[in-house]
Design an enzyme around this catalytic site. Sequence first.
Site, PDB file in Angstrom:
ATOM      1  N   ALA A 259       0.790  -1.403  -0.046  1.00 30.28           N
ATOM      2  CA  ALA A 259      -0.058  -0.054   0.174  1.00 30.28           C
ATOM      3  C   ALA A 259       0.650   1.177   0.020  1.00 30.28           C
ATOM      4  CB  ALA A 259      -0.870   0.056   1.013  1.00 30.28           C
ATOM      5  N   CYS A 260       2.176   1.132   0.116  1.00 29.32           N
ATOM      6  CA  CYS A 260       3.049   2.098   0.253  1.00 29.32           C
ATOM      7  C   CYS A 260       3.755   2.646  -1.067  1.00 29.32           C
ATOM      8  CB  CYS A 260       4.061   2.040   1.278  1.00 29.32           C
ATOM      9  SG  CYS A 260       5.480   3.120   1.454  1.00 29.32           S
ATOM     10  N   GLY A 261       3.659   3.787  -1.512  1.00 25.30           N
ATOM     11  CA  GLY A 261       3.975   3.939  -2.963  1.00 25.30           C
ATOM     12  C   GLY A 261       5.511   3.975  -2.953  1.00 25.30           C
TER      13      GLY A 261
END
Length: 114
Positions: free
Chosen positions: A10-12
């Site tokens: 979920a983390c860019g």
Amino acid sequence: MNATIWHNPACGTSRKTLAILQDTPGIDLTVIEYLKHPYAADKLRQLFADAGLTARAALRLRGTDAEDRGLNDASEEIIIAAMAANPAYVERPIVETAKGVRLCRPQDLVREIL
């Protein structure tokens, strides 16, 4: 070269770091989704020592209740125990290779250990 990334899909920044690793020839990659497979406290100690980080420096405040729980003012051992119990408190992504460990924020820091 073997590389392990403790990854949050979920983390860019984590996704960008993973892409760098996947696009680097000769990398045998292990991806650990640390929210599903939490860190052991001993592994955190080892990663932080190898990266030259304190637990406080690797503590994720944004998007967590770590600050409300007083973790930013807690001892290293209390922070590590909290991180082992709730891996969302660990800033991401962390990458480990034979050349070292980096907290890859920004993602280009991973190149230092490739």
